[in-house]
Design a protein around this motif. Structure first.
Motif, PDB file in Angstrom:
ATOM      1  N   GLU A 171      10.035  -4.367   2.169  1.00  0.00           N
ATOM      2  CA  GLU A 171      10.861  -4.935   1.102  1.00  0.00           C
ATOM      3  C   GLU A 171      12.097  -4.101   0.762  1.00  0.00           C
ATOM      4  N   LYS A 227      18.567   2.555  -3.504  1.00  0.00           N
ATOM      5  CA  LYS A 227      19.115   2.200  -4.816  1.00  0.00           C
ATOM      6  C   LYS A 227      18.622   0.840  -5.304  1.00  0.00           C
ATOM      7  N   THR A 228      18.040   0.054  -4.404  1.00  0.00           N
ATOM      8  CA  THR A 228      17.497  -1.254  -4.798  1.00  0.00           C
ATOM      9  C   THR A 228      16.035  -1.171  -5.218  1.00  0.00           C
ATOM     10  N   LYS A 231      14.257   0.252  -7.654  1.00  0.00           N
ATOM     11  CA  LYS A 231      13.795   0.042  -9.032  1.00  0.00           C
ATOM     12  C   LYS A 231      13.845  -1.426  -9.433  1.00  0.00           C
ATOM     13  N   ASP A 232      14.737  -2.186  -8.834  1.00  0.00           N
ATOM     14  CA  ASP A 232      14.740  -3.627  -9.103  1.00  0.00           C
ATOM     15  C   ASP A 232      13.632  -4.339  -8.341  1.00  0.00           C
ATOM     16  N   LYS A 233      13.430  -3.948  -7.098  1.00  0.00           N
ATOM     17  CA  LYS A 233      12.440  -4.629  -6.262  1.00  0.00           C
ATOM     18  C   LYS A 233      11.005  -4.267  -6.620  1.00  0.00           C
ATOM     19  N   LYS A 245       9.614  -4.037  -9.336  1.00  0.00           N
ATOM     20  CA  LYS A 245       9.073  -4.845 -10.428  1.00  0.00           C
ATOM     21  C   LYS A 245       8.148  -5.933  -9.895  1.00  0.00           C
ATOM     22  N   TYR A 275       6.290  -5.490  -7.116  1.00  0.00           N
ATOM     23  CA  TYR A 275       5.287  -4.874  -6.244  1.00  0.00           C
ATOM     24  C   TYR A 275       3.898  -5.003  -6.858  1.00  0.00           C
TER      25      TYR A 275
END
Length: 390
Positions: A340, A379-380, A382-384, A386, A388
């Protein structure tokens, strides 16, 4: 059908190499298995072209081609500060992996004990188990990954046959201080114990730290089995050229083990690698500077991604703390991470004897453009993350 060896029940396949396969499956930037994506020095590549044409193409002497051992002895004598005899004190192996296996098999009888610092490179426990020995684990405590002197001496009191010392350390990047090494030497002398060193990152040490060869300490050469390879120093991990340096008594037995494990390292690759061993001192200064710059670039990227980590002083690995993401199973997390987020990592549990499932290992032995690509993906996270779930 009869049972298979029970030894195999005590360890798995290499998690590091497994994560490379997972990275490849998902097209992730592979920061798991520690190998560069840039070329070896031109001198080595040019020498390989000549060796491919002229040879040698048949077996070298089992324990290493004479010209390779001579060049290695000259180079290591200079850096280690020890006069090394290429005829009696070197055994060339198929990578440092075999060097370590041969070293443990040389000194250990079934039932012997071996001290292993935790975290550790995953092969060490398997080496001990396959040799019929029992690992005794001593913790390296973050953030400096220092050992407790009392805990270490209690391990020595169990009369181990050897201690395994990875310096600079994989996976932490710890560089052992002179004071720490002197204390280990004191205990090795007191309890009559061998020290098997893995020093493959000997030339990747960032200022102000300095690499100190354990065998160079007063009185330690005769009880030290120094293992290393050309893989990391010359960016030729696929060539599988390693070596053991020790006194004649030890090397005689290492050569016996090596002879029946692999017969010998590849002859044309030894021939070509001589050019690397003869590179001037400025090469090693430039190598240190190269990895210092890559560390700066990568750690800045981790900062920008908002990730916690332990700053390494040597080698090219970074331990990253992912506890804020409520990770319960770091292996599953790393599989998700590759799929991911698009970055390959190694779960920390494969390095720790302690119950640790909130750390992952990344590495920065890549071209700058590869590292920047990985950083952009990190850098993506922390958004992705959520989304998991385990």
């Amino acid at each position: 059908m009869p049972d298979l060896s029970r030894k195999m029940n005590n360890f798995t396949d290499s998690v590091i190499r497994r994560m490379t396969r997972i990275s490849n499956k998902y097209g992730a930037v592979n920061l798991s298995q520690g190998f560069p994506d840039f070329d070896p020095p031109k001198e080595i590549r040019d020498a390989l072209k000549i060796a491919a044409d002229r040879g040698p193409h048949q077996y070298a002497i089992t324990w290493g081609a004479p010209n390779f051992r001579e060049a290695l002895a000259e180079k290591q004598s200079k850096f280690m500060g020890i006069n090394i005899d290429p005829e009696t004190q070197i055994a060339v192996t198929c990578g440092s992996t075999e060097a370590m296996m041969a070293a443990v098999m040389t000194v250990c009888n079934p039932g012997d004990k071996v001290i292993v610092f935790s975290p550790f490179y995953e092969n060490y426990a398997a080496d001990a188990i396959l040799s019929g020995a029992k690992p005794i684990y001593v913790s390296l405590k973050p953030p400096e990954f220092s050992f407790d002197r009392e805990e270490l001496e209690k391990a020595f009191e169990q009369k181990p046959k050897a201690l395994i010392l990875c310096n600079p350390s994989n996976p932490t990047g710890k560089v052992f201080t002179l004071e720490e090494l002197k204390y280990i030497a004191e205990l090795a002398e007191k309890y009559d114990t061998f020290v098997i060193t893995d020093e493959v990152y000997e030339h990747i040490v960032m200022d102000p730290c300095k690499h100190i060869y354990f065998a160079s300490l007063p009185g330690m050469f005769d009880r030290t089995i120094s293992c290393s390879s050309l893989s990391k120093t010359y960016s030729i991990t696929g060539w599988r050229l390693g070596y053991v340096i020790a006194n004649e008594r030890i090397i005689d037995n290492v050569r016996k083990v090596h002879d029946f494990l692999t017969v010998g390292a590849a002859a044309p690759l030894q021939e070509a690698a001589v050019a690397g061993l003869k590179l001037p001192d400025k090469y090693y200064i430039e190598l240190k500077n190269l990895y210092t710059e890559k560390r700066t670039l990568f750690l800045k990227g981790l900062d920008e991604a908002g990730l916690k980590y332990y700053k390494p002083n040597g080698a090219y690995y970074v331990i990253v703390d992912v506890s804020e993401f409520n990770v319960k199973n770091d292996l599953k997390f790393c599989e998700w991470f590759a799929k991911e987020v698009g970055v390959g990592a190694v779960p920390g549990s494969s390095f720790f004897k302690e119950d640790v499932n909130y750390l992952i290992r990344l590495h920065f032995a890549k071209k700058d453009e590869t590292l920047i690509k990985a950083i952009d993906r990190l850098k993506t996270l922390k958004d992705k993350v959520k989304f998991y779930t385990e």
